[in-house]
Design a protein around this motif. Structure first.
Motif, short mmCIF file in Angstrom:
data_model
loop_
_atom_site.label_atom_id
_atom_site.label_comp_id
_atom_site.label_asym_id
_atom_site.label_seq_id
_atom_site.Cartn_x
_atom_site.Cartn_y
_atom_site.Cartn_z
N PRO A 1 0.84 -1.21 0.00
CA PRO A 1 0.00 0.00 0.00
C PRO A 1 0.88 1.26 0.00
O PRO A 1 1.98 1.26 0.56
CB PRO A 1 -0.79 -0.13 1.31
N ASP A 2 0.36 2.33 -0.59
CA ASP A 2 1.15 3.56 -0.75
C ASP A 2 1.85 3.98 0.55
O ASP A 2 3.02 4.34 0.54
CB ASP A 2 0.23 4.72 -1.20
N ASP A 3 1.11 3.92 1.65
CA ASP A 3 1.65 4.41 2.92
C ASP A 3 2.76 3.52 3.48
O ASP A 3 3.41 3.90 4.46
CB ASP A 3 0.53 4.54 3.97
N GLN A 4 2.92 2.35 2.91
CA GLN A 4 3.94 1.42 3.42
C GLN A 4 5.24 1.47 2.60
O GLN A 4 6.23 0.84 2.97
CB GLN A 4 3.40 -0.02 3.40
N ILE A 5 5.22 2.19 1.48
CA ILE A 5 6.40 2.21 0.60
C ILE A 5 7.63 2.73 1.35
O ILE A 5 8.69 2.10 1.34
CB ILE A 5 6.12 3.03 -0.69
N ASP A 6 7.47 3.85 2.04
CA ASP A 6 8.61 4.45 2.76
C ASP A 6 9.12 3.51 3.85
O ASP A 6 10.31 3.43 4.11
CB ASP A 6 8.23 5.80 3.37
N ARG A 7 8.19 2.79 4.49
CA ARG A 7 8.60 1.86 5.55
C ARG A 7 9.47 0.74 4.97
O ARG A 7 10.50 0.37 5.54
CB ARG A 7 7.36 1.26 6.22
N VAL A 8 9.06 0.20 3.81
CA VAL A 8 9.84 -0.86 3.17
C VAL A 8 11.22 -0.32 2.77
O VAL A 8 12.24 -0.97 2.98
CB VAL A 8 9.08 -1.43 1.94
N VAL A 9 11.23 0.92 2.23
CA VAL A 9 12.52 1.53 1.85
C VAL A 9 13.42 1.64 3.09
O VAL A 9 14.59 1.28 3.05
CB VAL A 9 12.29 2.92 1.20
N SER A 10 12.85 2.09 4.22
CA SER A 10 13.65 2.23 5.46
C SER A 10 14.19 0.87 5.89
O SER A 10 15.34 0.75 6.29
CB SER A 10 12.81 2.79 6.60
N GLU A 11 13.32 -0.15 5.81
CA GLU A 11 13.78 -1.50 6.21
C GLU A 11 14.93 -1.97 5.33
O GLU A 11 15.89 -2.56 5.81
CB GLU A 11 12.62 -2.50 6.15
N LEU A 12 14.84 -1.67 4.03
CA LEU A 12 15.92 -2.07 3.12
C LEU A 12 17.19 -1.27 3.41
O LEU A 12 18.29 -1.81 3.39
CB LEU A 12 15.48 -1.87 1.66
N GLU A 13 17.01 0.03 3.72
CA GLU A 13 18.17 0.87 4.03
C GLU A 13 18.94 0.34 5.24
O GLU A 13 20.17 0.37 5.27
CB GLU A 13 17.68 2.29 4.36
N THR A 14 18.20 -0.16 6.25
CA THR A 14 18.85 -0.62 7.48
C THR A 14 19.68 -1.89 7.26
O THR A 14 20.48 -2.26 8.10
CB THR A 14 17.84 -0.90 8.61
N GLN A 15 19.47 -2.54 6.09
CA GLN A 15 20.26 -3.75 5.80
C GLN A 15 21.72 -3.39 5.53
O GLN A 15 22.59 -4.25 5.57
CB GLN A 15 19.72 -4.48 4.56
N GLY A 16 21.97 -2.12 5.21
CA GLY A 16 23.34 -1.67 4.94
C GLY A 16 23.96 -2.34 3.72
O GLY A 16 25.18 -2.49 3.64
#
Ligand SMILES: NC(=O)c1ccc[n+]([C@@H]2O[C@H](COP(=O)([O-])OP(=O)(O)OC[C@H]3O[C@@H](n4cnc5c(N)ncnc54)[C@H](OP(=O)(O)O)[C@@H]3O)[C@@H](O)[C@H]2O)c1
Length: 285
Positions: A67-82
């Motif tokens: 869902p649109d509102d979850q896109i940024d959350r997924v991006v943040s989760e991917l970012e934290t993978q380093g």
């Protein structure tokens, strides 16, 4: 080229089915539900991942179909993978959001928005046959190679994305609302919902066909384009007071589509715009 999806909902699975049918390889779906996720049986051979980095690692192109509102959350989760994702292509399928947040992962980002409503995962892939896709960052989309089989698409500038999505929502959602508005009047005649829907359906489909063949302006019929002031007046009297502003707003838009002589235009404009008209003409609401 392999395509993986984060988000196995209606659009994620439908696009997966489309790409699979077109010969692309689907690397898998990431799901928070893990093995409990039930994919459409046509995707039953596709792997399900519970770790984001694993799904992204084996995919060349990653669709973030949440869902649109979850896109940024997924991006943040991917970012934290380093992890360095800069070689990967990422896309989302939102018509409203730009790809700005995806740029935190890679410069190879685009969005692909099917101009189609998905109440469910598509049952018949022929539903895609004439569908157009609105694409943001068209050059990256082409570079990704996903355009090889999708032929109906056009580019959208990021700064015009909200305008694009407003247009799509007006056409899809407000068409439903306008039909419901009209149907509500039929219900007051004592017809039941099924009967009313059957009765109006040929009118709806015939109108849509006319738009398709003639374009909106030439497809317009009815009292506003005919200049039947008395009929509009009767409509305003017949509608319940709370619905009059909506009738008027739609009427004003309809009026600007017509080409009346000045006098007729003025009369209709007054009727559709001025509240004072109600007092002057003793319309009983
Ligand atoms: N539906 C349409 O008509 C339509 C048309 C064009 C474009 N779109 C766009 O397509 C996108 C997806 O819409 P949809 O209708 O397919 O939504 P949907 O059916 O609700 O599916 C969303 C999926 O995302 C998963 N999800 C939600 N939050 C997540 C998170 N934080 N991390 C990982 N997965 C998550 C959900 O899984 P859970 O079960 O775990 O919640 C679900 O599988 C949206 O951007 C929407 O604007 C939709």
């Amino acid at each position: 080229m392999t395509i993986g999806f984060i988000g196995a909902g209606k659009v994620g699975q439908s696009l997966g089915l489309l790409f699979k049918e077109q010969g692309y390889s689907i690397s898998g779906y990431y799901s928070r539900h893990g093995k409990a996720l039930v994919l459409d049986q046509r995707l039953s051979q596709v792997d399900i991942y519970t770790e984001l980095d694993k799904l992204v690692g084996i995919s060349d192109v990653i669709g973030i179909t949440v869902p649109d509102d979850q896109i940024d959350r997924v991006v943040s989760e991917l970012e934290t993978q380093g992890i360095d994702f800069s070689e990967k292509f990422f896309f989302h399928s939102s018509g409203a959001h730009t790809v700005e947040s995806l740029k935190k992962l890679s410069n190879r980002v685009f969005s692909i928005h099917p101009l189609m409503a998905f109440p469910n995962v598509v049952s018949d892939l022929r539903s895609f046959d004439n569908i157009y896709f609105g694409i943001e960052n068209l050059d990256v989309f082409i570079e990704s190679g996903l355009n090889l089989k999708i032929t109906n698409y056009f580019g959208i500038q990021s700064e015009l994305k909200s305008k694009y999505h407003a247009g799509a929502a007006i056409i899809s959602n407000y068409l439903v609302a306008v039909i419901d508005f009209g149907l509500s009047q039929f219900m007051e005649l004592g017809l039941d919902a099924d009967e009313a829907q059957k009765a109006i359906w040929p009118l709806v489909s015939n109108t849509l066909d006319n738009i398709n063949i003639l374009g909106t302006k030439k497809a317009l019929t009815g009292p506003i384009v005919r200049g039947d002031v008395g009929t509009i007046e009767a409509h305003l009297n017949a509608l319940s007071k709370d619905l009059v502003p909506l009738y008027r707003a739609l009427g004003q838009y309809t009026l600007q589509m017509t080409n009346h002589q000045k006098l007729v235009h003025k009369k209709l404009e007054k009727l559709l715009e001025e509240d004072d008209y109600d007092k002057d003409h003793n319309i009983n609401f």
